[in-house]
Design a protein around this motif. Structure first.
Motif, mmCIF file in Angstrom:
data_model
loop_
_atom_site.group_PDB
_atom_site.id
_atom_site.type_symbol
_atom_site.label_atom_id
_atom_site.label_comp_id
_atom_site.label_asym_id
_atom_site.label_seq_id
_atom_site.Cartn_x
_atom_site.Cartn_y
_atom_site.Cartn_z
ATOM 1 N N GLU A 295 0.829 -1.219 0.094
ATOM 2 C CA GLU A 295 0.117 -0.142 -0.029
ATOM 3 C C GLU A 295 0.751 1.123 0.131
ATOM 4 O OE1 GLU A 295 -3.329 0.115 -0.430
ATOM 5 O OE2 GLU A 295 -3.392 -2.001 -0.502
ATOM 6 N N ILE A 296 1.858 1.259 1.009
ATOM 7 C CA ILE A 296 2.850 2.534 0.909
ATOM 8 C C ILE A 296 3.667 2.628 -0.351
ATOM 9 C CG2 ILE A 296 4.836 3.255 2.038
ATOM 10 C CD1 ILE A 296 4.144 1.566 4.675
ATOM 11 N N LEU A 297 4.125 1.559 -0.984
ATOM 12 C CA LEU A 297 4.753 1.648 -2.264
ATOM 13 C C LEU A 297 3.845 2.061 -3.342
ATOM 14 C CD1 LEU A 297 6.942 -1.427 -2.463
ATOM 15 C CD2 LEU A 297 7.406 0.585 -1.311
ATOM 16 N N ASP A 298 2.663 1.722 -3.228
ATOM 17 C CA ASP A 298 1.741 2.008 -4.422
ATOM 18 C C ASP A 298 1.299 3.551 -4.217
ATOM 19 O OD1 ASP A 298 -0.136 1.259 -6.520
ATOM 20 O OD2 ASP A 298 -1.815 1.225 -5.014
ATOM 21 N N GLU A 299 1.249 4.016 -3.130
ATOM 22 C CA GLU A 299 1.077 5.354 -2.762
ATOM 23 C C GLU A 299 2.127 6.308 -3.433
ATOM 24 O OE1 GLU A 299 -1.476 8.238 -1.437
ATOM 25 O OE2 GLU A 299 -1.835 6.096 -1.270
ATOM 26 N N ALA A 300 3.375 5.794 -3.162
ATOM 27 C CA ALA A 300 4.535 6.523 -3.565
ATOM 28 C C ALA A 300 4.739 6.528 -5.169
ATOM 29 C CB ALA A 300 5.873 5.872 -3.080
ATOM 30 N N VAL A 301 4.227 5.410 -5.629
ATOM 31 C CA VAL A 301 4.370 5.286 -7.186
ATOM 32 C C VAL A 301 3.280 6.188 -7.909
ATOM 33 C CG1 VAL A 301 3.664 3.973 -9.236
ATOM 34 C CG2 VAL A 301 5.041 2.897 -6.997
ATOM 35 N N LYS A 302 2.245 6.541 -7.052
ATOM 36 C CA LYS A 302 0.995 7.011 -7.799
ATOM 37 C C LYS A 302 1.193 8.520 -7.611
ATOM 38 C CE LYS A 302 -2.874 4.015 -7.233
ATOM 39 N NZ LYS A 302 -3.822 3.383 -6.062
ATOM 40 N N SER B 207 1.839 15.754 -14.132
ATOM 41 C CA SER B 207 1.423 16.920 -14.175
ATOM 42 C C SER B 207 2.542 17.954 -14.983
ATOM 43 C CB SER B 207 0.937 17.565 -12.897
ATOM 44 O OG SER B 207 2.089 17.525 -12.036
ATOM 45 N N ALA B 208 3.592 17.504 -14.677
ATOM 46 C CA ALA B 208 4.963 18.232 -15.307
ATOM 47 C C ALA B 208 4.823 18.210 -16.866
ATOM 48 C CB ALA B 208 6.056 17.806 -15.126
ATOM 49 N N THR B 209 4.436 16.884 -17.388
ATOM 50 C CA THR B 209 4.352 16.724 -18.896
ATOM 51 C C THR B 209 2.970 17.221 -19.473
ATOM 52 O OG1 THR B 209 3.646 14.582 -18.607
ATOM 53 C CG2 THR B 209 5.951 14.988 -18.884
ATOM 54 N N GLY B 210 1.959 17.362 -18.519
ATOM 55 C CA GLY B 210 0.784 17.964 -18.984
ATOM 56 C C GLY B 210 -0.291 16.669 -19.343
ATOM 57 N N TRP B 211 -0.159 15.697 -19.131
ATOM 58 C CA TRP B 211 -1.073 14.635 -19.617
ATOM 59 C C TRP B 211 -1.877 13.900 -18.435
ATOM 60 C CZ3 TRP B 211 -0.153 10.334 -16.651
ATOM 61 C CH2 TRP B 211 0.888 9.696 -16.650
ATOM 62 N N ALA B 212 -1.490 14.586 -17.118
ATOM 63 C CA ALA B 212 -2.226 14.176 -15.893
ATOM 64 C C ALA B 212 -2.477 15.253 -15.058
ATOM 65 C CB ALA B 212 -1.634 13.088 -15.261
ATOM 66 N N ASN B 213 -3.583 15.594 -14.471
ATOM 67 C CA ASN B 213 -3.683 16.638 -13.605
ATOM 68 C C ASN B 213 -3.367 16.229 -12.214
ATOM 69 O OD1 ASN B 213 -4.669 19.175 -12.533
ATOM 70 N ND2 ASN B 213 -6.669 19.095 -13.307
ATOM 71 N N ALA B 214 -2.558 16.992 -11.449
ATOM 72 C CA ALA B 214 -2.007 16.296 -10.237
ATOM 73 C C ALA B 214 -3.234 16.773 -9.119
ATOM 74 C CB ALA B 214 -0.801 17.238 -9.697
ATOM 75 N N SER B 215 -4.176 17.396 -9.571
ATOM 76 C CA SER B 215 -5.171 17.695 -8.333
ATOM 77 C C SER B 215 -6.156 16.564 -8.566
ATOM 78 C CB SER B 215 -5.888 19.074 -8.604
ATOM 79 O OG SER B 215 -6.559 19.403 -9.951
ATOM 80 N N HIS C 225 4.453 9.918 -7.428
ATOM 81 C CA HIS C 225 5.358 9.884 -8.492
ATOM 82 C C HIS C 225 4.793 10.355 -9.668
ATOM 83 C CE1 HIS C 225 9.559 9.882 -10.000
ATOM 84 N NE2 HIS C 225 9.111 8.886 -10.956
ATOM 85 N N VAL C 226 4.135 9.526 -10.167
ATOM 86 C CA VAL C 226 3.462 9.333 -11.524
ATOM 87 C C VAL C 226 2.644 10.641 -11.891
ATOM 88 C CG1 VAL C 226 1.943 8.116 -13.160
ATOM 89 C CG2 VAL C 226 3.841 7.015 -12.007
ATOM 90 N N SER C 227 1.819 11.040 -10.640
ATOM 91 C CA SER C 227 1.152 12.245 -10.894
ATOM 92 C C SER C 227 1.902 13.553 -11.147
ATOM 93 C CB SER C 227 0.076 12.350 -9.808
ATOM 94 O OG SER C 227 0.718 12.622 -8.573
ATOM 95 N N LYS C 228 3.061 13.413 -10.216
ATOM 96 C CA LYS C 228 3.930 14.608 -10.405
ATOM 97 C C LYS C 228 4.578 14.409 -11.777
ATOM 98 C CE LYS C 228 5.516 15.280 -5.622
ATOM 99 N NZ LYS C 228 6.452 14.796 -4.569
ATOM 100 N N ILE C 229 5.109 13.523 -12.142
ATOM 101 C CA ILE C 229 5.871 13.575 -13.427
ATOM 102 C C ILE C 229 4.435 13.922 -14.487
ATOM 103 C CG2 ILE C 229 6.968 11.994 -15.330
ATOM 104 C CD1 ILE C 229 8.712 12.471 -13.037
#
Lengths: 251, 281
Positions: free
Chosen positions: A227-234, A242-250, A236-240
């Protein structure tokens, strides 16, 4: 016997103030380095591990190449300053070689090796601070690094340690202090979603009757870690993303 | 990494025009990040990140016997480990040669008595002294290892706390040392004159400092200078250089080292204590 009784005191607290079923604090980060294809850093209590993944790339040794699967190459090393007494050399001793092999076996169980024939994946783990549960931390760090590298895996692979205190109470995530004080240590590497056990290692002996409950505890620990790793991955992915613009961090 | 002819020419032209690939001039450094006190159970430690070069240095202290020819001095030993995390080439014993080379240059840079006063580490003449184990872990290679390592080592030594000794009892051959049990009862080492290594590379007609991995591919020759308190403590050159160019390199190296040293000392003195960040940043 007296040492074992101290592992959990009368009010149910362990030496470092945790309860029997509590993990140490896990903090992790993916993508710590820029040159490897994937990298991760994990802290489990004071145990600190860095992992780097290179590949899949062409095999360096042509003879080793397999026509139907990629080979997984692992190396475990410990910084000379990672233990309280300074180590003579960082790798190449029996323990390091054994842990490299165990890590390789664990990772072979989850990586979709048949997708990359004639290739190789390098997984390197470096222990910066050893405070119990080194192997478990290495597996967890390697999982994150492999995910960071974008290598397809069947599911998360997590490792956790468990022990038996006072010959009765199973306890989770053993620290170095508890390892020294005695009591058996059971390390399991598991696929927490399908509840499969990939690897199990035990030191010292305890009665077979106790094994199911300790094993259950360790599996529970693996699920918590997942669960903790999954949280970290999610995260990380949302940060990356939102930087590239294909996902919204919020969202 | 290997570059093609066109890429090399591009870098070469950039250096000639004093405008390098990443926008720096010839004397410019890449951004440096520094953190100290990062390994909890070491006596001193530092992590330095120079662009993508990542170094972790840690100092451990043990009690040892001084050398018979230097009874008043403590000991210092450098050990470099090139982690396979940096590049797969370092796997197994692959990084050993580079590691030994790095450790040797540090040893020779610190061997001059004016650099780090080892007499500070003497406990009892000819009997007991402190031995500093400086362990350096190369976690990522992004060019310019020498400079990065020397800065990390200096920062780690600055951060090092040598335990205080309450009293000693000498009973015939046996020396009993009573080390202060209070963890805060420590003294710092004087690292003001600890050497800084600067690599000066000759690319085309000009000399540059802080080469990136790409620039290291294009260099014809390089000089590594160790500068301590305005003096050179070691000079190592690789590749052939004309005498005139060599002096040009030395001048540039000296100028940059003095600047670097000053910045490092200022940064270390202002460093906030007890941050809990490490690799999680």
């Amino acid at each position: 016997m007296s040492a074992k009784q101290q592992l959990i005191n009368k009010i149910g607290l362990r030496l470092d103030g945790r309860r029997a079923n509590e993990l140490r604090r896990i903090r992790c980060k993916m993508g710590v380095f820029s040159q490897p294809d994937g990298s991760a850093y994990i802290e489990q209590g004071l145990t600190k591990v860095l992992a780097a993944v290179y590949g899949p790339h062409q095999t360096r040794n042509k003879q080793k190449a397999q026509h139907d699967a990629c080979i997984i190459n692992t190396q475990f090393s410990m910084a000379v300053f990672s233990t309280t007494d300074r180590k003579k050399r960082p790798r190449g001793d029996r323990k390091s070689i054994e842990l490299s092999v165990l890590l390789q076996q664990a990772l072979s169980a989850v990586i979709e090796t048949d997708l990359y024939p004639f290739s190789q994946i390098d997984v390197y783990v470096e222990v910066l601070h050893a405070d119990g549960g080194i192997y478990a931390a290495c597996v967890n760090a390697a999982t994150l690094a492999i995910i960071d590298a974008g290598i397809p895996i069947k599911e998360y692979i997590c490792a956790c340690t468990a022990s038996l205190a006072n010959d009765d109470v199973p306890m989770l995530d053993i620290s170095h202090q508890e390892e020294i004080l005695g009591g058996p240590t059971l390390t399991i590497t598991a696929l927490p979603m399908s509840e499969k056990i990939v690897l199990m290692e035990m030191s010292q002996r305890f009665h077979l009757d106790h094994l199911p409950k300790v094993l259950d505890k360790a599996l529970e620990g693996c699920k918590d870690i997942k669960e903790i790793l999954d949280e970290a991955v999610k995260d990380h992915v949302s940060k990356i993303g939102s930087a590239t613009g294909w996902a919204n961090a919020s969202s | 990494m290997s570059l093609c002819e066109a890429e090399k020419t591009f870098i070469l032209h950039g250096v000639a025009e004093n405008f390098r690939v990443d926008g720096r001039d010839r004397e410019g450094y890449r951004p440096i990040e520094l953190e100290t006190d990062i390994v909890q159970h070491a006596f001193g430690s530092a992590r330095l990140r120079l662009a993508s070069t990542d170094i972790l240095a840690s100092v451990k202290i043990e009690i040892d016997t001084p050398l018979p020819e230097k009874p008043f001095e403590g000991k210092i030993e450098f050990f470099v480990d090139c982690s396979a995390n940096a590049t797969p080439d370092f796997e197994g014993r692959g990084g050993e040669q580079l590691a030994i080379e790095l450790a040797n240059i540090l040893t020779s840079a610190y061997s001059a008595p004016q650099t780090l006063d080892l007499r500070e580490l003497c406990i009892l003449k000819g009997e007991k002294c402190w031995k500093l184990y400086v362990d350096i872990l190369v976690l990522e290679c992004g060019g310019n290892l020498y400079d990065a390592i020397s800065l990390a080592v200096k920062a780690a030594l600055f951060n090092t706390q040598v335990p205080k000794i309450n009293n000693m009892t000498i009973d015939g051959e046996n020396v009993d040392i009573d080390v202060s049990e209070n963890l805060l009862d420590c003294r710092r080492l004087n690292v003001k004159h600890a050497p800084i290594l600067v690599t000066v590379c000759k690319i085309g007609e000009h000399c540059i400092v802080d080469p990136s991995l790409e620039e290291e591919q294009c260099m014809m020759s390089s000089v590594v200078v160790a500068v301590s308190n305005n003096h050179f403590s070691t000079i190592t050159s690789m590749g052939s250089l004309h005498e005139e160019t060599l002096f040009e390199c030395l001048n540039l190296g000296h100028k940059v080292a003095v600047r670097l040293n000053q910045t490092l000392i200022e940064t270390l003195e202002k460093m906030p204590q007890n941050q809990d960040v490490g690799f999680l940043k």
